[in-house]
Design an enzyme around this catalytic site. Structure first.
Site, PDB file in Angstrom:
ATOM      1  N   HIS A 468      52.483  62.682  54.646  1.00 38.75           N
ATOM      2  CA  HIS A 468      52.313  61.449  54.147  1.00 38.75           C
ATOM      3  C   HIS A 468      51.235  60.557  54.769  1.00 38.75           C
ATOM      4  O   HIS A 468      50.324  60.200  54.175  1.00 38.75           O
ATOM      5  CB  HIS A 468      53.971  60.757  53.815  1.00 38.75           C
ATOM      6  CG  HIS A 468      53.657  59.347  53.270  1.00 38.75           C
ATOM      7  ND1 HIS A 468      54.141  59.030  52.343  1.00 38.75           N
ATOM      8  CD2 HIS A 468      53.347  58.199  53.908  1.00 38.75           C
ATOM      9  CE1 HIS A 468      53.920  57.810  52.165  1.00 38.75           C
ATOM     10  NE2 HIS A 468      53.411  57.053  53.192  1.00 38.75           N
ATOM     11  N   GLU A 469      51.576  60.585  56.079  1.00 39.27           N
ATOM     12  CA  GLU A 469      50.590  59.682  56.864  1.00 39.27           C
ATOM     13  C   GLU A 469      49.117  60.497  56.783  1.00 39.27           C
ATOM     14  O   GLU A 469      48.330  59.759  56.827  1.00 39.27           O
ATOM     15  CB  GLU A 469      51.214  59.809  58.264  1.00 39.27           C
ATOM     16  CG  GLU A 469      52.481  58.989  58.562  1.00 39.27           C
ATOM     17  CD  GLU A 469      52.618  57.583  57.701  1.00 39.27           C
ATOM     18  OE1 GLU A 469      51.491  56.995  57.511  1.00 39.27           O
ATOM     19  OE2 GLU A 469      53.563  57.187  57.268  1.00 39.27           O
ATOM     20  N   HIS A 475      42.509  59.240  53.087  1.00 35.11           N
ATOM     21  CA  HIS A 475      41.763  57.893  52.483  1.00 35.11           C
ATOM     22  C   HIS A 475      40.969  57.296  53.412  1.00 35.11           C
ATOM     23  O   HIS A 475      39.918  56.879  52.869  1.00 35.11           O
ATOM     24  CB  HIS A 475      43.166  57.042  51.796  1.00 35.11           C
ATOM     25  CG  HIS A 475      42.731  56.158  50.848  1.00 35.11           C
ATOM     26  ND1 HIS A 475      43.784  55.137  50.311  1.00 35.11           N
ATOM     27  CD2 HIS A 475      41.606  55.901  49.963  1.00 35.11           C
ATOM     28  CE1 HIS A 475      43.242  54.634  49.309  1.00 35.11           C
ATOM     29  NE2 HIS A 475      41.958  55.182  49.051  1.00 35.11           N
TER      30      HIS A 475
END
Length: 679
Positions: A468-469, A475
């Site tokens: 997730h991180e 991004h």
């Protein structure tokens, strides 16, 4: 004093020279940075040239760059490696930074120049990104009081200064309560049910504190396994109540009055700016656009998840009663009996999985997944300076060996580090004077530390947390925009979780797991039988989990979507907000709001719904991958070019539709969660 913060960092890739930075450097550096940034603003406002996009909008965008670097280092350390000195400095510099930000937002000459350009923007032949920057800057002034009279501007300054201090104090209190509690066990029998690795970690904690026996703390790697496996119900209760009482005790760390003051000041601020509530102010700049859409979204999901959640809770209660004669299932029973029920129904024990998820292997796994999808290569570089010996650093390159980013990874809990997991940036990406200045991105987690006999072995939940991180990190790392304020994760808040949540999906796919899920002792790949169980377990008690997430979103909207001026009791208000999502009995000594750092310390106020909102996007987007191959290069390239690299340069729905070819459909989420068939 030779201060390394006040000039450009003379290091490879201009990374922060952490080992040369001392706490006492920050206050003078920030003050000097503010002075330099003011000079940048003066250069814009005092020019005799007519306002233009270049001399005003771009000049404002690239103003105060040294101050931004200094404050990014400072506030990241205040979260990941804080101490009393840094906390005191934060209380001094935060009001100064707020005052400076308001000096810009309330500068009439500057606003008039921006406004002049905004009014003629249709004639300027701007690119999409330039148009977004101009619109954002204009809105930044208007949404921060540029159209207020002098008395109202003064009120706004006072509110903002107070809010910045309260937010810091809130976080300090939560950290202090977290650090002050320890469950010290000296009787070995009280460890019954706990895995060997958990006991070993607790013994190491005790040793570090010069105590005999075992110490369990409120840090997640200690707290979660204890709540999941300890057979001692009274000790589970003690730990759970301590966890839920952060900021809610009769001590100097109590956050009740801070919560009430924050929500009332936020409401006053929104009213001052012409908005009905803080939520109306915030959500205007989100994909959802208004609180009514958010409430409708949350309540629709609540209607669909509630029947499944109630059925699951009844099943869990019945299981606890039949096995251990538990008449009333309490919150401190939740993880324990959920794990036992999962083992019985799915024959899956989290401890079975952990040997296949050695931290280093999982990290290499997420690197390999990123390579297969986005052609990224990660090279560890031990020469890059760090703020703690546990932090690892990597240089990131693309398939043509072009430099992409610096990546920092900080994985283990310590006293100066807040709980949870997050991605952050030490330097954003931008393009100026022909140079594409690349970002420095970090992920911070709290995983189980290695012991004398075992490496750091992750629970499957920790594996998905790392992915997730890392999705957020991608991004940031793959950003390719001209302007720093539109780069990377600088997107609508209810869009920012799409890259992080979509990457979690690869944790459930055999093609991905085969790349890194190898037994830490034998090197054997994770058996297909366990992969099947992981997939089946992904929907296990999903109704209860969904209700829990929705309850946090509804609490957030409760605090910020209405006038809070008549609220006197934090606990009473919270209990009322939770009434439609409560499954477990109320615990009088516990309060969620007083430690709800996402909305009272982080940036999620009126935005906690974003997790569920983005789940709709990620389920729909991953369905696209799944239908065409989870490592489909063409789709991955489209995701990289239309989502990851574009940052906040365009409307997020436009970007999503360009990637997906259509708007998202919530059915993909309900189908994945197994809630369609239960409704």
């Amino acid at each position: 004093m030779n201060n390394p913060l006040v000039s450009e960092f003379n290091t490879p890739f201009r990374t922060a020279p952490f080992s040369k930075i001392k706490s006492e450097h920050f206050e003078p550096a920030i003050k000097q940075g503010i002075a330099m940034a003011k000079e940048d603003i003066d250069a814009i406002t005092k020019t005799i040239d007519e306002p233009s996009f270049t001399n005003t909008i771009e000049a404002l965008e690239f103003s105060g760059m040294q101050l931004k670097r200094i404050t990014s280092v400072f506030f990241n350390l205040n979260s990941a490696e804080t101490n009393e000195d840094i906390q005191k400095i934060a209380q001094i510099v935060s009001p100064l930074l707020t005052e400076f930000a308001n000096d810009i937002r309330l500068n009439e000459t500057l606003f008039n120049r921006v406004s002049t350009i905004f009014k003629i923007k249709e004639t300027l032949n701007l690119t999409v990104e330039q148009n977004t920057l101009l619109t954002n800057q204009y809105k930044m002034f208007v949404r921060n009081g540029a159209n207020l009279n002098e008395d109202e501007k003064s009120q706004l300054r006072t509110i903002d200064t107070r809010l910045s201090k309260l937010s810091l104090k809130f976080g300090e209190h939560v950290l202090a309560d977290t650090n002050s509690f320890e469950l010290h066990i000296t009787n070995k029998e009280e460890l019954s049910g706990l895995p060997e690795g958990t006991k070993e970690a607790a013994k190491l904690t005790a040793k570090e504190k010069n105590k005999k026996g075992w110490i369990f703390t409120l840090d997640y790697p200690s707290y979660v396994p204890f709540m999941t496996y300890s057979e001692n119900r009274s000790l589970r209760k003690r730990l759970a109540i301590a966890f839920g009482a952060k900021g809610f005790q009769n001590n100097e760390n109590n956050n009740e009055n801070i919560v009430l003051e924050i929500v009332k000041l936020r409401h006053q601020r929104a009213n001052l700016l012409g908005y009905k509530s803080h939520a109306h102010f915030v959500i205007e700049e989100r994909m959802a656009q208004n609180p009514e859409t958010v409430s409708s979204f949350l309540n629709e999901l609540l209607d669909k998840a509630s029947p499944a959640a109630k059925d699951e809770f009844d099943q869990l209660s019945e299981f606890a009663k039949n096995n251990d004669q538990i008449e009333t299932l309490e919150k401190w029973d939740s993880a324990y009996y959920s794990e036992k029920l999962k083992k019985e129904l799915l024959d899956l024990d989290e401890e079975q999985l952990k040997p296949y998820f050695k931290l280093e292997n999982v990290l290499n796994g997420v690197f390999t997944v990123s390579n297969k999808l986005f052609d990224l290569k990660f090279e560890e570089d031990k020469m890059i300076d760090t703020y703690h010996k546990d932090v690892k650093t990597y240089k990131v390159f693309d398939s043509s060996s072009n430099f992409v980013a610096i990546f920092y990874a900080d994985f283990f809990p310590r006293a100066g580090k807040r709980n949870g997991a997050w991605m952050t940036s030490f330097k954003d990406q931008w393009i100026k004077n022909g140079e594409n200045s690349r970002p420095h991105i970090s992920i911070v987690c709290n995983f189980t530390k290695p012991t004398d006999s075992k490496p750091s072995l992750l629970t499957f939940n920790e594996v998905t947390t790392l992915f997730h991180e890392f999705g957020h990190a991608l991004h940031g790392m793959l950003a390719n925009t001209v302007y720093p304020s539109l780069s990377g994760t600088s997107v609508h808040w209810d869009f920012v979780e799409l890259p992080s949540q979509i990457l979690e999906n690869w944790c459930y796919e055999k093609e991905a797991l085969d790349l890194f899920a190898k037994h830490y002792e034998t090197g054997e790949s994770i058996p297909m039988e366990l992969i099947d169980k992981i997939k089946k377990a992904s929907n296990f008690l999903e109704g209860i989990a969904t209700l829990r997430q929705l309850s946090f979103g509804l609490l957030d909207m409760g605090w910020h979507g209405n006038d809070p001026s008549t609220i006197n009791s934090v606990k009473e208000f919270e209990s009322n907000a939770f009434k439609n999502t409560n499954l477990y009995p109320e615990v009088s000594k516990n309060c969620m709001s007083t430690a709800f750092s996402h909305i009272f310390q982080g940036g999620y106020s009126s935005g906690y719904y974003s997790y569920k909102w983005a789940e709709v996007l990620d389920a729909d987007a991953f369905d696209y991958f799944k239908s065409n191959g989870v490592f489909n290069k063409e789709i991955a390239l489209s995701f990289k070019e239309n989502i990851l690299s574009k940052g906040g340069t365009e409307n997020p729905m436009s970007l999503y539709k360009r990637f997906r070819g259509k708007e998202p459909n919530s059915d993909a989420l309900l189908k994945r969660a197994g809630l369609l068939k239960k409704h």
